[in-house]
Design a protein around this motif. Structure first.
Motif, PDB file in Angstrom:
ATOM      1  N   ALA A  26       0.851  -1.193   0.000  1.00  0.00           N
ATOM      2  CA  ALA A  26       0.000   0.000   0.000  1.00  0.00           C
ATOM      3  C   ALA A  26       0.884   1.238   0.000  1.00  0.00           C
ATOM      4  CB  ALA A  26      -0.910   0.005   1.227  1.00  0.00           C
ATOM      5  N   ARG A  27       0.284   2.365  -0.351  1.00  0.00           N
ATOM      6  CA  ARG A  27       1.007   3.633  -0.227  1.00  0.00           C
ATOM      7  C   ARG A  27       1.231   3.942   1.251  1.00  0.00           C
ATOM      8  NH1 ARG A  27       1.416   6.838  -4.811  1.00  0.00           N
ATOM      9  NH2 ARG A  27      -0.006   6.361  -6.545  1.00  0.00           N
ATOM     10  N   PRO A  28       2.351   4.587   1.587  1.00  0.00           N
ATOM     11  CA  PRO A  28       2.601   4.913   2.992  1.00  0.00           C
ATOM     12  C   PRO A  28       1.516   5.768   3.629  1.00  0.00           C
ATOM     13  CG  PRO A  28       4.611   5.151   1.707  1.00  0.00           C
ATOM     14  CD  PRO A  28       3.499   4.919   0.726  1.00  0.00           C
ATOM     15  N   ASP A  29       0.869   6.629   2.815  1.00  0.00           N
ATOM     16  CA  ASP A  29      -0.186   7.489   3.356  1.00  0.00           C
ATOM     17  C   ASP A  29      -1.574   6.863   3.243  1.00  0.00           C
ATOM     18  OD1 ASP A  29      -0.671   7.629   0.659  1.00  0.00           O
ATOM     19  OD2 ASP A  29      -0.442   9.811   0.491  1.00  0.00           O
ATOM     20  N   GLY A  30      -1.639   5.624   2.759  1.00  0.00           N
ATOM     21  CA  GLY A  30      -2.917   4.960   2.617  1.00  0.00           C
ATOM     22  C   GLY A  30      -3.735   5.413   1.431  1.00  0.00           C
ATOM     23  N   GLY A  31      -3.167   6.218   0.563  1.00  0.00           N
ATOM     24  CA  GLY A  31      -3.890   6.744  -0.581  1.00  0.00           C
ATOM     25  C   GLY A  31      -4.162   5.695  -1.640  1.00  0.00           C
ATOM     26  N   PRO A  32      -4.962   6.043  -2.652  1.00  0.00           N
ATOM     27  CA  PRO A  32      -5.325   5.078  -3.689  1.00  0.00           C
ATOM     28  C   PRO A  32      -4.142   4.719  -4.585  1.00  0.00           C
ATOM     29  CG  PRO A  32      -6.184   7.250  -4.230  1.00  0.00           C
ATOM     30  CD  PRO A  32      -5.633   7.347  -2.837  1.00  0.00           C
ATOM     31  N   LEU A  33      -4.147   3.469  -5.027  1.00  0.00           N
ATOM     32  CA  LEU A  33      -3.153   2.962  -5.955  1.00  0.00           C
ATOM     33  C   LEU A  33      -3.683   3.076  -7.381  1.00  0.00           C
ATOM     34  CD1 LEU A  33      -2.314  -0.206  -3.887  1.00  0.00           C
ATOM     35  CD2 LEU A  33      -0.699   1.644  -4.347  1.00  0.00           C
ATOM     36  N   PRO A  34      -2.803   3.041  -8.382  1.00  0.00           N
ATOM     37  CA  PRO A  34      -3.288   3.079  -9.768  1.00  0.00           C
ATOM     38  C   PRO A  34      -4.213   1.892 -10.049  1.00  0.00           C
ATOM     39  CG  PRO A  34      -0.918   3.463  -9.687  1.00  0.00           C
ATOM     40  CD  PRO A  34      -1.326   3.047  -8.309  1.00  0.00           C
ATOM     41  N   PRO A  35      -5.218   2.080 -10.873  1.00  0.00           N
ATOM     42  CA  PRO A  35      -6.125   0.976 -11.206  1.00  0.00           C
ATOM     43  C   PRO A  35      -5.418  -0.089 -12.038  1.00  0.00           C
ATOM     44  CG  PRO A  35      -6.594   2.883 -12.567  1.00  0.00           C
ATOM     45  CD  PRO A  35      -5.585   3.339 -11.554  1.00  0.00           C
ATOM     46  N   TRP A  36      -5.932  -1.311 -11.949  1.00  0.00           N
ATOM     47  CA  TRP A  36      -5.372  -2.403 -12.730  1.00  0.00           C
ATOM     48  C   TRP A  36      -6.466  -3.401 -13.075  1.00  0.00           C
ATOM     49  CZ3 TRP A  36      -5.148  -7.526 -10.747  1.00  0.00           C
ATOM     50  CH2 TRP A  36      -5.466  -7.656  -9.390  1.00  0.00           C
ATOM     51  N   GLU A  37      -6.177  -4.272 -14.042  1.00  0.00           N
ATOM     52  CA  GLU A  37      -7.107  -5.299 -14.473  1.00  0.00           C
ATOM     53  C   GLU A  37      -6.423  -6.660 -14.411  1.00  0.00           C
ATOM     54  OE1 GLU A  37      -8.398  -4.135 -18.347  1.00  0.00           O
ATOM     55  OE2 GLU A  37      -9.769  -2.595 -17.580  1.00  0.00           O
ATOM     56  N   PRO A  38      -7.204  -7.745 -14.369  1.00  0.00           N
ATOM     57  CA  PRO A  38      -6.606  -9.085 -14.303  1.00  0.00           C
ATOM     58  C   PRO A  38      -5.551  -9.304 -15.380  1.00  0.00           C
ATOM     59  CG  PRO A  38      -8.961  -9.230 -13.940  1.00  0.00           C
ATOM     60  CD  PRO A  38      -8.687  -7.800 -14.313  1.00  0.00           C
ATOM     61  N   GLY A  39      -4.446  -9.916 -14.983  1.00  0.00           N
ATOM     62  CA  GLY A  39      -3.314 -10.154 -15.870  1.00  0.00           C
ATOM     63  C   GLY A  39      -2.185  -9.169 -15.696  1.00  0.00           C
ATOM     64  N   ALA A  40      -2.395  -8.087 -14.944  1.00  0.00           N
ATOM     65  CA  ALA A  40      -1.381  -7.045 -14.787  1.00  0.00           C
ATOM     66  C   ALA A  40      -0.256  -7.496 -13.861  1.00  0.00           C
ATOM     67  CB  ALA A  40      -2.018  -5.763 -14.248  1.00  0.00           C
ATOM     68  N   HIS A  41       0.903  -6.913 -14.071  1.00  0.00           N
ATOM     69  CA  HIS A  41       2.035  -7.140 -13.169  1.00  0.00           C
ATOM     70  C   HIS A  41       2.619  -5.797 -12.747  1.00  0.00           C
ATOM     71  CE1 HIS A  41       4.374  -6.764 -17.003  1.00  0.00           C
ATOM     72  NE2 HIS A  41       5.246  -6.159 -16.205  1.00  0.00           N
ATOM     73  N   VAL A  42       3.470  -5.849 -11.739  1.00  0.00           N
ATOM     74  CA  VAL A  42       4.102  -4.652 -11.194  1.00  0.00           C
ATOM     75  C   VAL A  42       5.588  -4.917 -11.047  1.00  0.00           C
ATOM     76  CG1 VAL A  42       3.660  -5.387  -8.816  1.00  0.00           C
ATOM     77  CG2 VAL A  42       4.011  -2.961  -9.303  1.00  0.00           C
ATOM     78  N   ASP A  43       6.394  -3.875 -11.240  1.00  0.00           N
ATOM     79  CA  ASP A  43       7.833  -3.964 -10.984  1.00  0.00           C
ATOM     80  C   ASP A  43       8.105  -3.652  -9.519  1.00  0.00           C
ATOM     81  OD1 ASP A  43       7.964  -4.225 -13.716  1.00  0.00           O
ATOM     82  OD2 ASP A  43       9.040  -2.349 -14.062  1.00  0.00           O
ATOM     83  N   LEU A  44       8.895  -4.481  -8.859  1.00  0.00           N
ATOM     84  CA  LEU A  44       9.448  -4.154  -7.553  1.00  0.00           C
ATOM     85  C   LEU A  44      10.880  -3.689  -7.762  1.00  0.00           C
ATOM     86  CD1 LEU A  44       6.980  -5.731  -6.475  1.00  0.00           C
ATOM     87  CD2 LEU A  44       8.471  -6.640  -4.685  1.00  0.00           C
ATOM     88  N   VAL A  45      11.128  -2.426  -7.468  1.00  0.00           N
ATOM     89  CA  VAL A  45      12.476  -1.880  -7.585  1.00  0.00           C
ATOM     90  C   VAL A  45      13.140  -2.089  -6.230  1.00  0.00           C
ATOM     91  CG1 VAL A  45      13.863   0.124  -8.236  1.00  0.00           C
ATOM     92  CG2 VAL A  45      11.589  -0.189  -9.235  1.00  0.00           C
ATOM     93  N   LEU A  46      13.773  -3.233  -6.071  1.00  0.00           N
ATOM     94  CA  LEU A  46      14.344  -3.619  -4.787  1.00  0.00           C
ATOM     95  C   LEU A  46      15.644  -2.863  -4.521  1.00  0.00           C
ATOM     96  CD1 LEU A  46      13.664  -7.421  -5.265  1.00  0.00           C
ATOM     97  CD2 LEU A  46      12.316  -5.811  -3.898  1.00  0.00           C
ATOM     98  N   ARG A  47      16.425  -2.713  -5.553  1.00  0.00           N
ATOM     99  CA  ARG A  47      17.607  -1.844  -5.577  1.00  0.00           C
ATOM    100  C   ARG A  47      17.716  -1.341  -7.004  1.00  0.00           C
ATOM    101  NH1 ARG A  47      19.958  -6.341  -2.803  1.00  0.00           N
ATOM    102  NH2 ARG A  47      21.065  -6.962  -4.710  1.00  0.00           N
ATOM    103  N   PRO A  48      18.498  -0.308  -7.261  1.00  0.00           N
ATOM    104  CA  PRO A  48      18.583   0.185  -8.646  1.00  0.00           C
ATOM    105  C   PRO A  48      18.933  -0.897  -9.650  1.00  0.00           C
ATOM    106  CG  PRO A  48      19.594   1.750  -7.144  1.00  0.00           C
ATOM    107  CD  PRO A  48      19.251   0.546  -6.307  1.00  0.00           C
ATOM    108  N   GLU A  49      19.760  -1.858  -9.241  1.00  0.00           N
ATOM    109  CA  GLU A  49      20.174  -2.918 -10.157  1.00  0.00           C
ATOM    110  C   GLU A  49      19.356  -4.204  -9.966  1.00  0.00           C
ATOM    111  OE1 GLU A  49      22.257  -3.822  -6.347  1.00  0.00           O
ATOM    112  OE2 GLU A  49      21.632  -2.020  -7.452  1.00  0.00           O
ATOM    113  N   LEU A  50      18.348  -4.168  -9.103  1.00  0.00           N
ATOM    114  CA  LEU A  50      17.560  -5.370  -8.805  1.00  0.00           C
ATOM    115  C   LEU A  50      16.079  -5.034  -8.928  1.00  0.00           C
ATOM    116  CD1 LEU A  50      17.886  -8.339  -7.872  1.00  0.00           C
ATOM    117  CD2 LEU A  50      17.575  -7.538  -5.524  1.00  0.00           C
TER     118      LEU A  50
END
Length: 310
Positions: A26-50
């Motif tokens: 979730a967002r740190p402030d609890g605000g709304p996240l971008p909308p999505w539809e089934p099949g969508a994926h998200v990038d986790l930027v764990l580190r700049p190179e990861l």
């Protein structure tokens, strides 16, 4: 393609199966996240190179929380280990997305085939298909029941869900499954490469939708070619063994990218002239034939020159 990028926090974490952890973000402030539809994926930027991609497997109607599930892969490149070992509850993480290269198209009838962690993009599809009144069923394979995530949440669908762990049933009976496939059925499949390849051999391309975790073939011999950056008017030479993306970056041009394996679609680039040699696992056969976009992290050129929309 511009996509949102923002900070998030892990608000919940729980085991989803043996070796699989589910995270609610979730967002740190609890605000709304971008909308999505089934099949969508998200990038986790764990580190700049990861940077790693994970399917959204929660409820698209929940505007405050995204859910992902991550399988620990001991032979992986470090992304899943980082998620398992270094993202406890309340941890901060950078998100980029969502993107959807695996959308659920409207149909009267669906067959969903999931292998292992490939269940994740399928979960919201089941809910959407059920809500639409479509005729559907799921065949879900895995090594053991203990390794198969979200079985409890699938139980309420009853006989529409066929759970087939390999230690109880053996390999999925794909011949029997597709020999009886009713006409006008859309087939959605996600899982390990051997499963996807076997399904592709049995289902007509116009009826099949797949999502891969690994990149396409790069067995073809490489040759040098030129890439013209259409917007900048610059020409960059791409030598053998070097990707277009790397050559452009080495020339000092910044391009948004993520997986660098041809699986996520982040580096999709318009083609103005020339014929790409597609090596990704993202584009459909029709999109490849059109030759108007390419994934520059793995794909190359079938001639001596490409003009790209960069």
């Amino acid at each position: 393609m511009n996509v949102p990028e923002f900070d998030a926090v892990v608000v919940a974490r729980r085991p989803a199966a043996e070796g699989v952890v589910a995270l609610d973000l979730a967002r740190p402030d609890g605000g709304p996240l971008p909308p999505w539809e089934p099949g969508a994926h998200v990038d986790l930027v764990l580190r700049p190179e990861l940077v790693r991609q994970y399917s959204l497997c929660g409820d698209p109607a929940d505007a405050r929380t995204w859910r992902i599930a991550v399988l620990r892969e001991p032979a992986g490149r470090g992304g899943s280990a980082h998620v398992h070992d270094a993202l406890p509850e309340n941890a901060r993480v950078r998100l980029r997305g969502p993107r959807n290269r695996f959308p659920l198209v409207a149909a009267e009838r669906y067959l969903f085939v999931a292998g292992g962690i490939g269940i994740t993009p399928i979960l919201p599809m089941l809910a959407a298909a059920d809500a639409s009144g479509a005729d559907w069923r799921l065949v879900y394979g895995g090594r053991t029941r203990r390794s198969m995530a979200f079985l409890d949440g699938l139980a309420h669908y009853g006989e529409r869900v066929h759970v087939r762990p390999q230690d109880e049933y053996g390999l999925l009976d794909l011949d029997g499954l597709f020999d009886r496939l009713p006409p006008r059925t859309r087939v959605y499949c996600c899982g390990p490469e051997p499963l996807l390849a076997a399904v592709e051999q049995r289902v007509p391309p116009q009826a099949l939708h797949v999502e891969r975790f690994s990149g396409g073939s790069t067995d073809a011999a490489d040759a040098a070619f030129e890439v013209v950056l259409g917007a900048a008017g610059r020409t960059v030479t791409v030598p053998p063994g070097t990707s277009i993306l790397r050559a452009i970056e080495d020339a000092g041009v910044s391009v948004l990218s993520s997986c660098r394996e041809g699986t996520c679609g982040t580096c999709e680039t318009g083609v103005l002239e020339g014929v790409p040699e597609h090596r990704d696992s993202v584009l459909t056969a029709a999109e490849r034939a059109a030759n108007d976009v390419m994934m520059i992290c793995v794909s190359r050129c079938r001639g001596s020159r490409l003009v790209l929309e960069l």
